[in-house]
Design an enzyme around this catalytic site. Structure first.
Site, PDB file in Angstrom:
ATOM      1  CE  LYS A 233      -2.614  -1.852   3.276  1.00 51.97           C
ATOM      2  NZ  LYS A 233      -2.480  -3.287   2.985  1.00 51.97           N
ATOM      3  CG  ASP A 252      -7.454   2.410   3.502  1.00 49.61           C
ATOM      4  OD1 ASP A 252      -8.423   2.199   2.736  1.00 49.61           O
ATOM      5  OD2 ASP A 252      -7.364   3.449   4.188  1.00 49.61           O
TER       6      ASP A 252
END
Length: 361
Positions: A233, A252
């Protein structure tokens, strides 16, 4: 020694609020060093200038409050590049609305939420600090790093510090210990390892990182994942916000929930699915159905389903899927268009924990 104060007049960037609003663009978890310094005014040290921005009812104005002797960029052009003003936010919303009609509402309730094109070194290092963190604390760490290693510019609004270069950080033989004292905790070793690795492997590490802008997304991501403290991420945040990978989609927990709530269930619904996908190319419709089925039974992202969720966003929203994710992140499609006062209070109370950042490692 502080740089000499030299303020310039306000200049109009000539951009409508529908295309850019400073809040939430500068406050939603992309950039962490812009400081609110007046009504609708934000200030930050960028490109060796202290830059002041002001939101007006019709446009964005800017001025230079001070600069270092090394400052040499065209500030207006640099800001246009930073905000990517050559890209029409309204046109993107039109295209996204083909897959999700609620983007028609979002373009009004969250107008002008643009994805930034930020300096690559700052983006990389700041997002390493974002893992399991919140916006307020990330901003604190970014400012501490700048105050300790950066250069100061004195202005009528106070002192602002530039973000340090990799060479400047590498010049500290005790960088891990220094950052530990500054409150970086276990992340201090990530910074030390990443700075040392980049400076040891590349004669010009910043140019190496900038070169990833012309590399394919897969290659840029792979290079970033070699660095200490960088997970999928964080890598995707850097790709999206600094390396021109507009189809990089950081996923997320919050975006995962949006995907499940807004897209997986609707795509697989016998009535809503065909209606939702009808304006997409046939191959994208079929792929979106396939991806939704893969995600249906998964409660939280893992290494495999993280990529599946990314592909779903790309097939729904195309080349600028990362921008669409940013608007979804800011808008949260699960909320009412006009929340009640109680909901506003709850949102404010939970803002930091809710915005765990698209960057959480």
């Amino acid at each position: 020694m502080l740089a000499k104060i030299r303020s310039s007049p306000w200049t109009d960037l000539c951009i409508k609020p529908a295309e850019l609003r400073l809040d939430p663009t500068l406050t939603c978890g992309q950039a962490f060093r812009w400081r609110l310094t007046g009504a609708g005014e934000y200030t930050c040290a960028l490109w060796d200038y202290a830059i002041d921005l002001k939101q007006t009812p019709t446009s964005i104005h800017y001025r230079v409050l001070g600069q270092l002797p090394t400052a040499h960029v065209d500030v207006a052009e640099a800001l246009r590049d930073y905000f990517q003003l050559h890209i029409s936010f309204d046109s993107l919303c039109d295209s996204w609305a083909q897959a999700d009609a609620d983007f028609t509402r979002l373009r009004q309730t969250h107008m002008g939420v643009r994805t930034l094109r930020q300096p690559v070194v700052e983006t990389l290092l700041v997002f390493i600090a974002s893992s399991n963190n919140n916006i307020k604390r990330i901003s604190m760490l970014a400012n501490r790093l700048s105050e300790h290693y950066g250069q100061a510019i004195e202005t009528e609004k106070g002192v602002f510090h530039t973000f340090p270069s990799l060479a400047r950080l590498n010049s500290d033989p005790q960088i891990a210990e220094t950052l530990s004292r500054l409150g970086f905790g276990y992340r201090a070793k990530y910074y030390a390892n990443t700075v040392r690795a980049l400076c040891a492997e590349h004669s010009d590490p910043e140019q190496f990182l900038l070169g990833l802008r012309i590399a394919p997304l897969s290659e840029a991501r792979a290079q970033l994942l070699k660095l200490s403290g960088v997970g999928p991420k964080v890598a995707d945040c850097v790709c999206l916000m600094a390396l021109d990978k507009t189809d990089a989609v950081p996923v997320d927990t919050h975006i995962w929930q949006v995907a499940q709530r807004r897209y997986v269930s609707r795509i697989l619904d016998s009535k809503q699915g065909p209606e939702m996908l009808k304006l997409l190319p046939t191959d994208h419709q079929n792929k979106a159905m396939q991806l939704a089925r893969q995600l249906k039974s998964t409660k939280a992202p893992n290494a495999k389903t993280y990529q599946v969720a990314q592909q779903l966003f790309v097939h729904l929203f195309g080349k600028y899927a990362g921008w669409a994710q940013g608007l979804l992140f800011s808008g949260d499609l699960g909320h009412e268009t006009k929340p009640s006062k109680r909901k506003n209070q709850q949102t404010a109370a939970n803002k930091e924990s809710k915005m765990r950042l698209r960057s959480t490692k």
